[in-house]
Design a protein around this motif. Sequence first.
Motif, short mmCIF file in Angstrom:
data_model
loop_
_atom_site.label_atom_id
_atom_site.label_comp_id
_atom_site.label_asym_id
_atom_site.label_seq_id
_atom_site.Cartn_x
_atom_site.Cartn_y
_atom_site.Cartn_z
N SER A 4 17.09 -40.91 9.24
CA SER A 4 16.90 -40.30 7.92
C SER A 4 17.10 -38.80 7.96
N VAL A 5 17.37 -38.25 9.13
CA VAL A 5 17.52 -36.81 9.27
C VAL A 5 18.98 -36.45 9.51
N VAL A 6 19.46 -35.48 8.75
CA VAL A 6 20.82 -35.00 8.88
C VAL A 6 20.81 -33.56 9.35
N GLU A 7 21.55 -33.26 10.38
CA GLU A 7 21.63 -31.89 10.89
C GLU A 7 22.91 -31.23 10.41
N THR A 8 22.76 -30.10 9.74
CA THR A 8 23.90 -29.35 9.22
C THR A 8 24.02 -28.03 9.95
N THR A 9 25.18 -27.74 10.48
CA THR A 9 25.42 -26.50 11.20
C THR A 9 26.43 -25.65 10.44
N TYR A 10 26.05 -24.44 10.07
CA TYR A 10 26.93 -23.51 9.37
C TYR A 10 27.50 -22.51 10.36
N GLU A 11 28.75 -22.13 10.13
CA GLU A 11 29.40 -21.13 10.97
C GLU A 11 30.15 -20.15 10.08
N GLY A 12 29.74 -18.89 10.15
CA GLY A 12 30.37 -17.87 9.33
C GLY A 12 29.59 -17.60 8.06
N ILE A 13 30.02 -16.59 7.33
CA ILE A 13 29.32 -16.16 6.11
C ILE A 13 30.32 -16.16 4.97
N HIS A 14 29.93 -16.70 3.85
CA HIS A 14 30.79 -16.72 2.67
C HIS A 14 31.04 -15.28 2.19
#
Length: 145
Positions: free
Chosen positions: A110-120
């Motif tokens: 039930s857990v989703v890991e989201t990884t962001y890279e960079g800045i908008h």
Amino acid sequence: MSLIDLEKTSHSFVDHMSSTGGYDSSHGMNLTSNPSELLLIVTAEEKAMKKPRFAFRTKCDEDILDDGYRWRKYGQKSVKNSLYPRSYYRCTRHMCNVKKQVQRLSNETSVVETTYEGIHNHPCEEIMQTLTPLLHQMQFLSNIT
DNA sequence: CGCGTTTGACCTGCGC
DNA sequence: GCGCAGGTCAAACGCG
């Protein structure tokens, strides 16, 4: 699931967050508003990296975490230590090479890991569209008083 | 027709 | 150098 929902749920927390250039407050998301839920880990090798990178986990049945930005999927890959494939997304905006990875945990489905890279380098249109009439109304009300 | 997803191939970094 | 694992590309395809 929107960003608002993410802030509301107590299940969400920043699992991992690191930045070399410092977190830009002009970024569309400001997850640092919940410092008690943040766990800052800056390792030596990540310090050497150019791009800021942070990950967080959300308890959500859906894989897609709608953060207001538009994403285009460019790849999907099954990873070794997970039963579920990892998805790769890029921001659809030209000249904005922000990437994110979405992966469901194999031990906690039930857990989703989201990884962001960079800045908008641009504001979030969707949020601005919602916010603009509200801002106008606030200005109007403040003029009356 | 334009935009986003799918999916296999290709590239790259790393350990041996 | 080789093989593996992870990340990206790009053509084909689907949908409104």
